[in-house]
Design an enzyme around this catalytic site. Structure first.
Site, PDB file in Angstrom:
ATOM      1  N   ASP A  62       6.500   1.330   0.263  1.00 11.92           N
ATOM      2  CA  ASP A  62       6.348  -0.051  -0.248  1.00 11.92           C
ATOM      3  C   ASP A  62       5.267  -0.350   0.707  1.00 11.92           C
ATOM      4  O   ASP A  62       4.924  -0.407   2.062  1.00 11.92           O
ATOM      5  CB  ASP A  62       7.677  -1.363   0.052  1.00 11.92           C
ATOM      6  CG  ASP A  62       7.635  -1.843  -1.389  1.00 11.92           C
ATOM      7  OD1 ASP A  62       7.980  -2.139  -2.090  1.00 11.92           O
ATOM      8  OD2 ASP A  62       6.474  -2.962  -1.218  1.00 11.92           O
ATOM      9  N   ILE A  63       4.003  -1.633  -0.062  1.00 13.34           N
ATOM     10  CA  ILE A  63       2.704  -1.479   0.156  1.00 13.34           C
ATOM     11  C   ILE A  63       3.071  -3.233   0.916  1.00 13.34           C
ATOM     12  O   ILE A  63       2.355  -3.251   2.123  1.00 13.34           O
ATOM     13  CB  ILE A  63       1.936  -1.638  -1.293  1.00 13.34           C
ATOM     14  CG1 ILE A  63       0.197  -1.286  -0.135  1.00 13.34           C
ATOM     15  CG2 ILE A  63       2.266  -3.155  -1.592  1.00 13.34           C
ATOM     16  CD1 ILE A  63      -0.597  -1.705  -1.372  1.00 13.34           C
ATOM     17  N   ASN A 119      16.392  -4.298  -8.727  1.00 13.39           N
ATOM     18  CA  ASN A 119      16.165  -5.736  -9.762  1.00 13.39           C
ATOM     19  C   ASN A 119      15.806  -5.384 -11.209  1.00 13.39           C
ATOM     20  O   ASN A 119      14.732  -4.057 -10.963  1.00 13.39           O
ATOM     21  CB  ASN A 119      14.552  -6.148  -8.822  1.00 13.39           C
ATOM     22  CG  ASN A 119      14.483  -6.775  -7.194  1.00 13.39           C
ATOM     23  OD1 ASN A 119      15.760  -6.746  -6.928  1.00 13.39           O
ATOM     24  ND2 ASN A 119      13.435  -6.332  -6.238  1.00 13.39           N
ATOM     25  N   VAL A 128       7.417  -4.841 -10.602  1.00 18.45           N
ATOM     26  CA  VAL A 128       6.691  -3.875 -10.960  1.00 18.45           C
ATOM     27  C   VAL A 128       7.712  -3.107 -12.320  1.00 18.45           C
ATOM     28  O   VAL A 128       9.045  -3.103 -12.016  1.00 18.45           O
ATOM     29  CB  VAL A 128       6.030  -2.485 -10.020  1.00 18.45           C
ATOM     30  CG1 VAL A 128       5.882  -1.582 -11.117  1.00 18.45           C
ATOM     31  CG2 VAL A 128       5.660  -2.716  -8.917  1.00 18.45           C
ATOM     32  N   HIS A 132      12.684   1.390 -10.139  1.00 17.92           N
ATOM     33  CA  HIS A 132      12.746   1.985  -9.027  1.00 17.92           C
ATOM     34  C   HIS A 132      13.695   1.114  -8.193  1.00 17.92           C
ATOM     35  O   HIS A 132      14.452   0.421  -8.589  1.00 17.92           O
ATOM     36  CB  HIS A 132      11.162   1.507  -8.257  1.00 17.92           C
ATOM     37  CG  HIS A 132      10.735   0.043  -8.483  1.00 17.92           C
ATOM     38  ND1 HIS A 132      10.334  -0.219  -9.351  1.00 17.92           N
ATOM     39  CD2 HIS A 132      10.731  -0.648  -7.668  1.00 17.92           C
ATOM     40  CE1 HIS A 132      10.251  -2.226  -9.283  1.00 17.92           C
ATOM     41  NE2 HIS A 132      10.392  -2.328  -7.972  1.00 17.92           N
ATOM     42  N   HIS A 134      14.526   0.650  -4.180  1.00 18.98           N
ATOM     43  CA  HIS A 134      14.165  -0.056  -2.687  1.00 18.98           C
ATOM     44  C   HIS A 134      15.288   0.917  -1.752  1.00 18.98           C
ATOM     45  O   HIS A 134      16.402   0.733  -2.251  1.00 18.98           O
ATOM     46  CB  HIS A 134      13.884  -1.651  -2.142  1.00 18.98           C
ATOM     47  CG  HIS A 134      13.069  -2.037  -3.635  1.00 18.98           C
ATOM     48  ND1 HIS A 134      12.151  -2.868  -3.062  1.00 18.98           N
ATOM     49  CD2 HIS A 134      13.695  -2.253  -5.050  1.00 18.98           C
ATOM     50  CE1 HIS A 134      11.812  -3.823  -3.703  1.00 18.98           C
ATOM     51  NE2 HIS A 134      11.853  -3.303  -5.273  1.00 18.98           N
TER      52      HIS A 134
HETATM   53  P1  AMP Z   1       9.954  -4.847  -7.750  1.00 20.94           P
HETATM   54  O1  AMP Z   1       9.948  -6.025  -7.011  1.00 20.94           O
HETATM   55  O2  AMP Z   1      10.888  -5.088  -8.169  1.00 20.94           O
HETATM   56  O3  AMP Z   1       9.429  -4.696  -8.965  1.00 20.94           O
HETATM   57  O4  AMP Z   1       9.158  -4.097  -6.870  1.00 20.94           O
HETATM   58  C1  AMP Z   1       8.489  -3.723  -6.661  1.00 20.94           C
HETATM   59  C2  AMP Z   1       7.936  -3.872  -5.190  1.00 20.94           C
HETATM   60  O5  AMP Z   1       6.955  -2.754  -5.422  1.00 20.94           O
HETATM   61  C3  AMP Z   1       6.966  -4.601  -4.183  1.00 20.94           C
HETATM   62  O6  AMP Z   1       8.412  -4.684  -3.138  1.00 20.94           O
HETATM   63  C4  AMP Z   1       5.723  -4.156  -3.965  1.00 20.94           C
HETATM   64  O7  AMP Z   1       5.612  -4.817  -3.227  1.00 20.94           O
HETATM   65  C5  AMP Z   1       5.836  -2.794  -4.027  1.00 20.94           C
HETATM   66  N1  AMP Z   1       4.715  -2.142  -4.556  1.00 20.94           N
HETATM   67  C6  AMP Z   1       3.560  -2.705  -5.670  1.00 20.94           C
HETATM   68  N2  AMP Z   1       2.309  -2.175  -5.978  1.00 20.94           N
HETATM   69  C7  AMP Z   1       2.497  -0.966  -4.552  1.00 20.94           C
HETATM   70  C8  AMP Z   1       1.980  -0.112  -4.179  1.00 20.94           C
HETATM   71  N3  AMP Z   1       0.602   0.540  -4.451  1.00 20.94           N
HETATM   72  N4  AMP Z   1       2.126   1.137  -3.151  1.00 20.94           N
HETATM   73  C9  AMP Z   1       3.282   1.113  -3.224  1.00 20.94           C
HETATM   74  N5  AMP Z   1       4.670  -0.147  -3.454  1.00 20.94           N
HETATM   75  C10 AMP Z   1       3.759  -0.966  -4.380  1.00 20.94           C
END
Ligand code: AMP
Ligand code: ZN
Length: 145
Positions: A62-63, A119, A128, A132, A134
């Protein structure tokens, strides 16, 4: 806005909200995946340290990590939310969880413990819109809030 009648309905695996947006011309069926950051990662259009990949799944860090280990395990198929899952995708979700388990073992956090989170939609904290899982570990997790 009146729904358009000349646009074919997107696959029923998409939620009513997404189907309405496509019907209304707010989204194209293809655009949903074209503009999706996790689809772009899966297509290697965005450079990412890939920790695991097979035909169905991809895993990367995760970024914005919320724990010493914070990985995302992502199906390659563009499925916007948990609401869009169908029964024929049950094995995909099983594979997602088992991959997270294997990555936890690889990271050496399996015995101490870890947290898996998915989520769904805005109130669930989803940002996003491509499902996915976590995997969080390496520190003591607290209650939800
Ligand atoms: P959610 O809030 O459950 O939709 O999680 C989305 C996750 O994607 C967040 O924890 C972000 O930090 C992560 N995220 C968004 N863009 C990227 C990316 N380019 N590379 C890795 N993680 C990302
Ligand atoms: Zn996507």
């Amino acid at each position: 806005m009146e729904p358009r009648t000349d646009t074919p309905l997107p696959s029923s695996r998409f939620s009513a909200t997404v189907r309405f947006r496509v019907q209304s011309g707010l989204l194209g069926d293809d655009d949903m995946a074209d503009d999706c950051i996790f689809c772009k990662i899966a297509r290697k259009e965005i450079p990412t340290d890939i920790l695991f990949e097979d035909d169905d799944l991809i895993a990367f860090n995760d970024i914005h990590p919320q724990a010493p280990s914070h990985l995302l395990v992502v199906p390659k198929a563009h499925i916007p939310t948990l609401n869009d899952l169908t029964e024929d995708q049950a094995s995909l979700i099983g594979a997602l969880v088992l991959r997270a388990q294997a990555l936890a073992v690889e990271r050496g956090i399996d015995e101490a413990g870890y947290r898996l989170v998915m989520n769904c939609n805005h109130e669930g904290g989803q940002t996003v819109f491509h499902i996915h899982l976590h995997l969080l570990g390496g520190r003591q997790m607290r209650g939800f809030g």
